[in-house]
Design an enzyme around this catalytic site. Structure first.
Site, PDB file in Angstrom:
ATOM      1  N   HIS A 160       0.838  -1.206   0.000  1.00 14.22           N
ATOM      2  CA  HIS A 160       0.000   0.000   0.000  1.00 14.22           C
ATOM      3  C   HIS A 160       0.875   1.259   0.000  1.00 14.22           C
ATOM      4  CE1 HIS A 160      -3.597   2.377   1.539  1.00 14.22           C
ATOM      5  NE2 HIS A 160      -2.596   3.176   1.883  1.00 14.22           N
ATOM      6  N   GLU A 161       1.880   1.285   0.870  1.00 14.09           N
ATOM      7  CA  GLU A 161       2.756   2.455   0.972  1.00 14.09           C
ATOM      8  C   GLU A 161       3.662   2.588  -0.256  1.00 14.09           C
ATOM      9  OE1 GLU A 161       2.534   4.812   3.150  1.00 14.09           O
ATOM     10  OE2 GLU A 161       0.910   3.760   4.189  1.00 14.09           O
ATOM     11  N   ASP A 205      -5.647   8.954   3.658  1.00 14.08           N
ATOM     12  CA  ASP A 205      -5.538   9.295   2.243  1.00 14.08           C
ATOM     13  C   ASP A 205      -6.749  10.085   1.764  1.00 14.08           C
ATOM     14  OD1 ASP A 205      -3.152   7.848   2.190  1.00 14.08           O
ATOM     15  OD2 ASP A 205      -4.193   5.979   1.699  1.00 14.08           O
ATOM     16  N   HIS A 233       1.829   4.524  -2.913  1.00 13.42           N
ATOM     17  CA  HIS A 233       1.967   5.969  -2.700  1.00 13.42           C
ATOM     18  C   HIS A 233       3.333   6.458  -3.168  1.00 13.42           C
ATOM     19  CE1 HIS A 233      -1.716   6.513  -0.521  1.00 13.42           C
ATOM     20  NE2 HIS A 233      -1.364   5.750   0.491  1.00 13.42           N
TER      21      HIS A 233
END
Length: 356
Positions: free
Chosen positions: A58-59, A161, A62
């Protein structure tokens, strides 16, 4: 971040784990074992590790999108409460911020679909079971947790987010500061609702609400500082009433100066020649490891980052944060002009409005 160490590096981005993450694993293992035996404890540990692998992905979503827009990624840190991508700065354009913010939740949704279809493929006759990190089917659990992670992160409140997506959308019609204040206001309103709902129905939700509220306030203050110093030259905010120390002064001499004054960082000068810097961190480290008779020339920093009077204060502030520097000398040509510190930037931000 202190108390963290690197465990891997992918796409040039270091992955660091905070030591408290291992305390979480120990707690989950002991708690699961106490509830349903050693097998449940082990199942819980494996579940947490797999969940945090999903958080890393997930990170990374980003980070890779942000890097596409020229943002430098320092590292990704795993904490007991989740993962954090440390970026030197956020994208300046609203559409870019929206894309960076959405990359994580969309990735979590894709992961949830992958785990769901894998579960249906491998266990076509299986019936739905309760979701728990201590039992059940790992694939089904990871499907549900990734879906919840995506939905939770889409809440329109900082530091999630969704708060950044909301600010990006507002930023298409407003300036950065206005968009931030509106987004923060909405986020704080939601946090208050979550808090009171959590008090009666779910204590964890109340705790999350506090986290959201504090994160929103922090984002607002950081944005106000960024906007306030955007077009300010260093000369406007730098410290000029500075007392230097000589390279022949001792640690005891410097300690006396600190005890009888407010100054904590010192330029080291011989006459009008600037030789180096003695920061408070360097001084206190030397004081613990050297006798007070030690000369400043033996412990001062001869290699240092410097700036000029005309440099934008915002760029200096960003550099200090990214390089973890607390003080920078201001040098024009070969002439020492003053010092700029993180505290001084904060004081300028707090008081500059009174000067206008």
């Amino acid at each position: 971040m202190r108390w963290s160490f690197q465990i891997a590096k992918f796409f040039g981005i270091p992955i660091r784990v905070h030591i408290t993450f291992f305390l979480l694993l120990i707690f989950i293992g002991l708690y699961g074992s106490r509830l349903q035996g050693a097998r449940s404890g082990l199942f819980g540990i494996v579940s947490i590790i797999l969940i945090f692998l999903c958080v890393i992905i997930h990170e990374f979503a980003h980070s890779l999108v942000a890097r596409k827009y020229g943002v430098k990624i320092k590292d990704i840190i795993l904490l007991p409460i989740g993962g954090v991508s440390e970026m030197e700065q956020l994208p300046s354009q609203p559409k870019q911020e929206i894309n960076v913010a959405l990359a994580g939740p969309l990735t979590s949704i894709v992961l949830s679909l992958i785990f769901f279809f894998a579960y249906r493929l491998l266990f076509p006759e299986a019936k739905a079971v309760n979701i728990s990190i201590f039992q059940g089917n790992l694939l089904l659990n990871l499907f549900a947790i990734n879906l919840m992670l995506a939905l939770f992160n889409l809440i329109p409140a900082f530091p999630m987010d969704g708060g950044r997506v909301l600010r990006g959308i507002l930023g298409l019609k407003m300036n950065l500061l206005q968009a931030t204040r509106v987004a923060v206001g909405i986020g704080e309103f939601l946090a208050i609702l979550f808090f009171f709902f959590g008090l009666f129905f779910n204590p964890w939700l109340a705790l999350i609400a506090v986290f959201i509220f504090l994160g929103a306030e922090g984002e607002k203050r950081a944005t106000e500082l960024k906007v306030e110093i955007a077009d300010v030259p260093v000369r406007v905010a730098m410290l000029t009433n500075i007392e230097p120390v000589s390279p022949d002064n001792t640690l005891g001499d410097v300690l006396d100066k600190m005890c009888h004054g407010l100054q904590q960082d010192f330029p080291v000068m011989e006459g009008k020649e600037f030789l180096g810097i003695l920061s408070r961190e360097k001084f206190f480290s030397a004081l613990r490891n050297h006798p007070r008779e030690t000369r400043v020339r033996e412990i001062m920093s001869r290699e240092f980052t410097s700036t000029t009077e005309d440099a934008p204060l915002s760029e200096v502030f960003q550099r200090m944060n990214s390089e973890k520097i607390s003080v920078i000398p201001v040098i024009q040509g070969q002439i020492f002009k003053g010092l700029i510190t993180l505290e001084q930037i904060g004081k300028y931000h707090m008081l500059c409005g009174l000067r206008k």
